[in-house]
Design a protein around this motif. Structure first.
Motif, PDB file in Angstrom:
ATOM      1  N   MET A  23     -13.348 -12.893  22.455  1.00 45.78           N
ATOM      2  CA  MET A  23     -13.431 -11.478  22.653  1.00 45.78           C
ATOM      3  C   MET A  23     -14.392 -11.612  22.264  1.00 45.78           C
ATOM      4  O   MET A  23     -14.866 -11.584  20.544  1.00 45.78           O
ATOM      5  N   ASP A  24     -14.920 -10.448  22.069  1.00 40.99           N
ATOM      6  CA  ASP A  24     -16.066  -9.221  21.072  1.00 40.99           C
ATOM      7  C   ASP A  24     -15.714  -8.060  21.193  1.00 40.99           C
ATOM      8  O   ASP A  24     -14.526  -7.537  21.833  1.00 40.99           O
ATOM      9  N   ASP A  25     -16.429  -6.728  21.354  1.00 34.40           N
ATOM     10  CA  ASP A  25     -15.779  -5.123  21.632  1.00 34.40           C
ATOM     11  C   ASP A  25     -16.024  -4.522  22.746  1.00 34.40           C
ATOM     12  O   ASP A  25     -15.914  -3.256  22.594  1.00 34.40           O
ATOM     13  N   SER A  26     -16.230  -5.621  23.687  1.00 33.18           N
ATOM     14  CA  SER A  26     -16.715  -4.789  25.320  1.00 33.18           C
ATOM     15  C   SER A  26     -14.456  -4.570  25.858  1.00 33.18           C
ATOM     16  O   SER A  26     -14.229  -5.047  25.590  1.00 33.18           O
ATOM     17  N   ASP A  27     -15.027  -3.568  26.909  1.00 32.34           N
ATOM     18  CA  ASP A  27     -13.998  -3.801  28.185  1.00 32.34           C
ATOM     19  C   ASP A  27     -13.772  -5.268  28.629  1.00 32.34           C
ATOM     20  O   ASP A  27     -12.572  -5.154  28.553  1.00 32.34           O
ATOM     21  N   LEU A  28     -14.046  -5.561  28.743  1.00 29.33           N
ATOM     22  CA  LEU A  28     -13.923  -6.642  29.675  1.00 29.33           C
ATOM     23  C   LEU A  28     -13.629  -8.166  29.082  1.00 29.33           C
ATOM     24  O   LEU A  28     -12.431  -8.550  29.363  1.00 29.33           O
ATOM     25  N   ALA A  29     -13.891  -8.261  27.431  1.00 24.55           N
ATOM     26  CA  ALA A  29     -13.012  -8.525  26.580  1.00 24.55           C
ATOM     27  C   ALA A  29     -11.800  -8.383  26.992  1.00 24.55           C
ATOM     28  O   ALA A  29     -10.528  -9.374  26.691  1.00 24.55           O
ATOM     29  N   GLU A  30     -11.566  -6.938  26.649  1.00 25.59           N
ATOM     30  CA  GLU A  30      -9.651  -6.569  26.778  1.00 25.59           C
ATOM     31  C   GLU A  30      -8.896  -7.154  27.594  1.00 25.59           C
ATOM     32  O   GLU A  30      -8.284  -7.703  28.239  1.00 25.59           O
ATOM     33  N   ARG A  31      -9.841  -7.247  29.134  1.00 27.70           N
ATOM     34  CA  ARG A  31      -9.211  -7.161  30.086  1.00 27.70           C
ATOM     35  C   ARG A  31      -8.631  -8.759  30.489  1.00 27.70           C
ATOM     36  O   ARG A  31      -7.820  -9.235  30.700  1.00 27.70           O
ATOM     37  N   ALA A  32      -9.877  -9.615  29.259  1.00 29.20           N
ATOM     38  CA  ALA A  32      -9.576 -11.202  29.911  1.00 29.20           C
ATOM     39  C   ALA A  32      -8.290 -11.133  28.982  1.00 29.20           C
ATOM     40  O   ALA A  32      -7.147 -11.799  29.150  1.00 29.20           O
ATOM     41  N   LEU A  33      -8.626 -10.756  27.248  1.00 27.95           N
ATOM     42  CA  LEU A  33      -6.826 -10.598  26.610  1.00 27.95           C
ATOM     43  C   LEU A  33      -5.756 -10.439  28.030  1.00 27.95           C
ATOM     44  O   LEU A  33      -4.705 -10.791  27.784  1.00 27.95           O
ATOM     45  N   ARG A  34      -5.621  -8.909  28.225  1.00 32.27           N
ATOM     46  CA  ARG A  34      -4.502  -8.555  28.814  1.00 32.27           C
ATOM     47  C   ARG A  34      -4.250  -9.567  30.100  1.00 32.27           C
ATOM     48  O   ARG A  34      -3.048  -9.873  30.768  1.00 32.27           O
ATOM     49  N   TYR A  35      -5.122  -9.874  30.721  1.00 25.77           N
ATOM     50  CA  TYR A  35      -5.064 -11.833  31.598  1.00 25.77           C
ATOM     51  C   TYR A  35      -4.276 -12.810  30.696  1.00 25.77           C
ATOM     52  O   TYR A  35      -3.316 -12.987  31.493  1.00 25.77           O
ATOM     53  N   ALA A  36      -4.661 -13.063  30.042  1.00 26.33           N
ATOM     54  CA  ALA A  36      -4.154 -14.045  29.315  1.00 26.33           C
ATOM     55  C   ALA A  36      -2.799 -13.702  28.775  1.00 26.33           C
ATOM     56  O   ALA A  36      -2.385 -14.652  29.300  1.00 26.33           O
ATOM     57  N   LEU A  37      -2.874 -13.026  28.040  1.00 26.29           N
ATOM     58  CA  LEU A  37      -1.392 -11.919  28.067  1.00 26.29           C
ATOM     59  C   LEU A  37       0.095 -12.527  29.445  1.00 26.29           C
ATOM     60  O   LEU A  37       0.569 -12.586  28.821  1.00 26.29           O
ATOM     61  N   ASP A  38      -1.258 -11.826  30.349  1.00 20.72           N
ATOM     62  CA  ASP A  38      -0.079 -11.705  31.322  1.00 20.72           C
ATOM     63  C   ASP A  38       0.363 -12.550  32.044  1.00 20.72           C
ATOM     64  O   ASP A  38       1.456 -13.254  32.166  1.00 20.72           O
ATOM     65  N   ALA A  39      -0.317 -13.707  31.715  1.00 16.45           N
ATOM     66  CA  ALA A  39      -0.117 -15.202  32.585  1.00 16.45           C
ATOM     67  C   ALA A  39       0.521 -15.112  31.550  1.00 16.45           C
ATOM     68  O   ALA A  39       1.362 -17.097  32.569  1.00 16.45           O
ATOM     69  N   HIS A  40      -0.197 -15.855  30.280  1.00  8.66           N
ATOM     70  CA  HIS A  40       0.461 -17.005  29.334  1.00  8.66           C
ATOM     71  C   HIS A  40       1.217 -16.508  28.055  1.00  8.66           C
ATOM     72  O   HIS A  40       1.690 -17.952  27.756  1.00  8.66           O
ATOM     73  N   GLY A  41       1.410 -15.382  28.301  1.00 15.68           N
ATOM     74  CA  GLY A  41       1.933 -14.734  26.973  1.00 15.68           C
ATOM     75  C   GLY A  41       3.287 -15.204  26.611  1.00 15.68           C
ATOM     76  O   GLY A  41       3.455 -14.923  25.214  1.00 15.68           O
ATOM     77  N   ASP A  42       4.002 -15.316  27.547  1.00 17.75           N
ATOM     78  CA  ASP A  42       5.337 -15.521  27.251  1.00 17.75           C
ATOM     79  C   ASP A  42       5.163 -17.517  26.991  1.00 17.75           C
ATOM     80  O   ASP A  42       7.043 -17.414  26.763  1.00 17.75           O
ATOM     81  N   ASP A  43       5.020 -18.200  27.252  1.00 20.15           N
ATOM     82  CA  ASP A  43       4.707 -19.611  27.185  1.00 20.15           C
ATOM     83  C   ASP A  43       3.652 -20.298  26.745  1.00 20.15           C
ATOM     84  O   ASP A  43       4.392 -21.620  26.150  1.00 20.15           O
ATOM     85  N   ALA A  44       2.629 -19.995  25.938  1.00 14.76           N
ATOM     86  CA  ALA A  44       1.389 -20.318  25.300  1.00 14.76           C
ATOM     87  C   ALA A  44       1.265 -19.652  24.157  1.00 14.76           C
ATOM     88  O   ALA A  44       1.824 -17.726  24.454  1.00 14.76           O
ATOM     89  N   ALA A  45       0.815 -19.984  22.631  1.00 18.52           N
ATOM     90  CA  ALA A  45       0.234 -19.137  22.048  1.00 18.52           C
ATOM     91  C   ALA A  45      -1.392 -18.825  22.213  1.00 18.52           C
ATOM     92  O   ALA A  45      -1.812 -19.944  22.681  1.00 18.52           O
ATOM     93  N   LEU A  46      -1.531 -17.655  21.884  1.00 19.91           N
ATOM     94  CA  LEU A  46      -2.728 -16.931  21.707  1.00 19.91           C
ATOM     95  C   LEU A  46      -3.030 -17.375  20.714  1.00 19.91           C
ATOM     96  O   LEU A  46      -2.825 -16.501  19.580  1.00 19.91           O
ATOM     97  N   THR A  47      -4.700 -18.011  20.606  1.00 16.99           N
ATOM     98  CA  THR A  47      -5.707 -17.700  19.833  1.00 16.99           C
ATOM     99  C   THR A  47      -6.591 -17.213  20.030  1.00 16.99           C
ATOM    100  O   THR A  47      -7.647 -17.141  21.494  1.00 16.99           O
ATOM    101  N   VAL A  48      -6.983 -15.442  19.622  1.00 16.45           N
ATOM    102  CA  VAL A  48      -8.200 -14.571  20.495  1.00 16.45           C
ATOM    103  C   VAL A  48      -9.482 -15.282  18.971  1.00 16.45           C
ATOM    104  O   VAL A  48      -9.640 -15.421  17.655  1.00 16.45           O
ATOM    105  N   ILE A  49     -10.400 -15.665  19.997  1.00 14.14           N
ATOM    106  CA  ILE A  49     -12.208 -15.869  19.125  1.00 14.14           C
ATOM    107  C   ILE A  49     -12.661 -14.849  18.648  1.00 14.14           C
ATOM    108  O   ILE A  49     -12.855 -14.669  20.253  1.00 14.14           O
ATOM    109  N   HIS A  50     -13.523 -14.579  17.630  1.00 13.57           N
ATOM    110  CA  HIS A  50     -14.231 -13.831  17.654  1.00 13.57           C
ATOM    111  C   HIS A  50     -15.779 -14.581  17.590  1.00 13.57           C
ATOM    112  O   HIS A  50     -15.838 -14.937  16.279  1.00 13.57           O
TER     113      HIS A  50
END
Length: 140
Positions: free
Chosen positions: A9-36
């Protein structure tokens, strides 16, 4: 099975979209780590050098990453998920790739920054996609 996901992630809308995708696809089953990766892309690494030469570079890195991580935590909270955070300094693709092997997958946005940054430094998403030791999802 995907147990650990690294989200760049950076401060872009596309990075936020990537996080939202990761949460939708993996948020219930996987540990998520955000790197900046702070210091940003530049041909002469000016911002990264400035951070490295500061009296307390770790503190400066944390300050630079704080707004990105705050936003990431807000988005994760919307999904009732908590995220871990990692901050690096230097070139974004290198910082992401340095951590990729610790994860089962990497998720990032297609691009960010100005056209000049992308032309001078290269496309971070393409570099990560080409060189990652784990599967990469590029979100647009």
């Amino acid at each position: 099975m995907i147990d650990r996901v690294l989200v760049a992630m950076d401060d872009s809308d596309l990075a936020e979209r990537a996080l939202r995708y990761a949460l939708d696809a993996h948020g219930d089953d996987a540990a998520l780590t955000v790197i900046h990766v702070v210091g940003g892309p530049s041909p002469m690494m000016g911002a990264a050098v400035g951070l490295a030469l500061s009296d307390d570079s770790d503190e400066e890195m944390r300050k630079a990453a704080a707004p990105v991580f705050e936003r990431a935590r807000e988005i994760a909270a919307e999904h009732d998920v908590t995220v871990e955070t990692v901050v690096e300094v230097g070139r974004p693709a290198r910082g992401i790739l340095d951590h990729a092997e610790e994860f089962d997958a990497v998720v990032l946005g297609t691009h960010s920054g100005s056209l000049a940054d992308r032309l001078l430094v290269g496309n971070v998403a393409k570099t990560v996609f080409d060189r990652s030791p784990v599967p990469v999802t590029v979100v647009r």
